[in-house]
Design a protein around this motif. Structure first.
Motif, PDB file in Angstrom:
ATOM      1  N   ALA A   1      -0.501  -3.659   3.504  1.00 22.74           N
ATOM      2  CA  ALA A   1      -1.937  -3.949   3.698  1.00 22.74           C
ATOM      3  C   ALA A   1      -2.037  -5.447   3.950  1.00 22.74           C
ATOM      4  O   ALA A   1      -1.212  -6.220   3.467  1.00 22.74           O
ATOM      5  CB  ALA A   1      -2.711  -3.561   2.445  1.00 22.74           C
TER       6      ALA A   1
ATOM      7  N   ALA B   1       0.871  -1.190   0.000  1.00 20.91           N
ATOM      8  CA  ALA B   1       0.000   0.000   0.000  1.00 20.91           C
ATOM      9  C   ALA B   1       0.901   1.232   0.000  1.00 20.91           C
ATOM     10  O   ALA B   1       1.988   1.202   0.592  1.00 20.91           O
ATOM     11  CB  ALA B   1      -0.895   0.006   1.236  1.00 20.91           C
TER      12      ALA B   1
ATOM     13  N   LEU C   1      -3.089   0.945  -3.747  1.00 20.56           N
ATOM     14  CA  LEU C   1      -3.653  -0.305  -3.203  1.00 20.56           C
ATOM     15  C   LEU C   1      -4.901  -0.701  -4.002  1.00 20.56           C
ATOM     16  O   LEU C   1      -5.057  -1.863  -4.385  1.00 20.56           O
ATOM     17  CB  LEU C   1      -3.981  -0.161  -1.711  1.00 20.56           C
ATOM     18  CG  LEU C   1      -4.603  -1.390  -1.050  1.00 20.56           C
ATOM     19  CD1 LEU C   1      -3.685  -2.613  -1.170  1.00 20.56           C
ATOM     20  CD2 LEU C   1      -4.918  -1.136   0.416  1.00 20.56           C
TER      21      LEU C   1
END
Ligand SMILES: Cc1cc2nc3c(=O)[nH]c(=O)nc-3n(C[C@H](O)[C@H](O)[C@H](O)COP(=O)(O)OP(=O)(O)OC[C@H]3O[C@@H](n4cnc5c(N)ncnc54)[C@H](O)[C@@H]3O)c2cc1C
Length: 446
Positions: A386, A199, A281
């Motif tokens: 993430a 991310a 992301l």
């Protein structure tokens, strides 16, 4: 445990990053005997690189908007933020002599603009509360007896404790010590690890040569919109005129994935800079399902009609000038040649020789410079990981594992990630504080 067991403590904190430092200090403040094990030669390495070494500690956003920056998983943080949020964090830092200031976008930094000052606060906090620190000690596993924690295993031997707080961070920027060890350790204990994804990371474009020809060009006040599909088939009229992304109230209609306004940069492999990182992301996730493109509106403040009028006026006014010279008014110098090449117009052509279709082509490209996205850069190049330890297996009120008694989590190891703006560090500090406090309460009732 073996007979070569080392120090006996109440709580072992694994990892000396933002979350682990806060957890260790808080637990010790409540009277627990705390040992912090850090695998590198110093604590807080990622704090030092954060915010371009200025450390964007937190954000001035209202709680509701703050929480929305973590996407769907933000709800998990309500309880932790109720316990220890921005005012508590700033109050704590202030008590240790660190003054802070608010900047554009509500970003909060130390007045000194020096992340070292944040690490110094934690050094003082841990020393004042007698936290024992062992550096260069890599934890390889957690010792369990009767489904409860009884210590940790390290490369230098084993350590006994009543509770363990796992604060090993994510798997980005491995030079800071965050190499994803905690995921393996947690998975070994039966915890589910939500798939790790990069991310806040730059994106690789198929049009690498084009990006490379403009490498280093930084654009301000542009709009980048990510679409589901190949760039060539996207109708550029679908480019929205508002922001779509985390924290925004409205959701985009397909094929739009996200749309951001602000700064970006061309790199030798594709696209980078703040607005690209923010959408990375969502782009990486969409790429798992099919092609993704990014269209850059270089003149979002002007409609096509306005742009048309302006260009026509400039072409008329300077009819004897070369088109490359006219474009100086529209583009940074380094972009002009690659841009004109894309239009297919001879760069030596004079303004009055530009045909109506050529003018249209210029306008179309100014409103929609197209890139097909190949992939995001790998995890280790991302700002945040993430994915991580599944939140369904962690009690949001205590940060305790729902599977193993005496095991706690905090920080980026958990399935929490946010946009830039100070949100990731606030989550690390808040969950660290709660994990430290609740682990201390647990060992006090042991
Ligand atoms: C370049 C960059 C800039 C950033 N800027 C910002 C910013 O300005 N604002 C913001 O909010 N967020 C920022 N972030 C994100 C933020 O820094 C992180 O989300 C946050 O620091 C995570 O804290 P943590 O304590 O969970 O993990 P980490 O800081 O990663 O700490 C984990 C610690 O655990 C140690 N460790 C790992 N494995 C073991 C093991 N097996 N045994 C013992 N120790 C171990 C590591 O050495 C490390 O010290 C930035 C990130 C990067 C990479």
């Amino acid at each position: 445990m073996n007979t070569d067991e080392k120090i006996d403590s109440d709580i072992i904190v694994v990892g000396g990053g933002a979350a682990g430092l806060m957890a260790a200090g808080r637990a010790a403040q409540l009277g627990a005997r705390v040992l912090l094990l850090e695998k590198t030669d110093s604590c807080g390495k990622k704090i030092l690189v954060s915010g371009k070494t200025r450390c964007n500690l937190t954000n001035s956003a209202e709680l509701k908007d703050f929480i929305s920056m973590y996407g769907d998983n933000g709800r998990f943080l309500f309880s932790a933020f109720h316990n220890f949020f921005r005012p508590e964090l700033l109050g704590f830092l202030n008590n240790y002599g660190l003054a802070t200031k608010v900047e554009r976008g509500g970003r909060i930094f130390p007045v000194s603009d020096d992340a070292h000052d944040v690490v110094r606060v934690f050094k003082k906090y841990l020393a004042a509360n007698k936290v024992q620190i062992e550096l260069n000690t890599k934890v390889t596993g957690i010792a369990i007896q009767d489904n409860a924690v009884c210590g940790v295993k390290t490369q230098n031997g084993n350590y006994r404790s009543k509770a363990v707080i796992l604060a090993t961070g994510g798997a980005t920027w491995p030079s800071t010590g965050s190499t994803g060890d905690g995921y393996k350790i947690s998975a070994g204990l039966g915890h589910n690890i939500v798939k790790l994804k990069p991310a806040l990371v730059p994106l690789i474009a198929h049009e690498q040569k084009l990006a490379q020809s403009m490498q280093g060009v930084s654009l301000r006040n542009v709009r980048a919109t990510a679409f589901r599909d190949k760039a060539a088939v996207i109708d550029s009229a679908l480019t929205p005129d508002c922001v779509y992304g985390r924290g925004e109230k409205r959701s985009p209609r397909p094929p739009v994935i996200e749309s951001r306004f602000g700064e970006m940069i061309f790199t030798h492999f594709g696209l980078g800079g703040p607005i690209i990182l923010l959408m990375s992301l969502a782009v990486a996730e969409a790429l798992e399902k099919g092609p993704v493109s990014i269209l850059i509106d270089l003149k979002p403040a002007l409609t096509r009609e306005q742009l048309h009028k302006r260009l026509q006026r400039d072409l008329d006014k300077s009819s004897k000038k070369k088109i490359s010279s006219i474009m100086k008014e529209y583009l940074p110098a380094k972009m002009i040649e690659p841009f004109i090449e894309l239009t297919g117009i001879d760069k030596e052509k004079l303004a009055h020789q530009i045909t109506a279709p050529e003018r249209e082509k210029i306008i179309e490209l100014l409103k929609a410079l197209r890139f097909n996205i190949k992939s995001a850069l790998p995890l280790e190049k991302a700002i945040v990981t993430a994915g991580g330890v599944s939140l369904t297996e962690i009690d949001p009120r205590t940060m305790a594992s729902k599977l193993i008694t005496g095991l706690y989590f905090c920080g980026e190891i958990m399935d929490i990630d946010a946009d830039t703006g100070g949100y990731n560090l606030q989550a690390a500090f808040s969950t660290g504080y709660v994990a430290g406090e609740k682990a201390a309460e647990y060992v006090n009732h042991f």
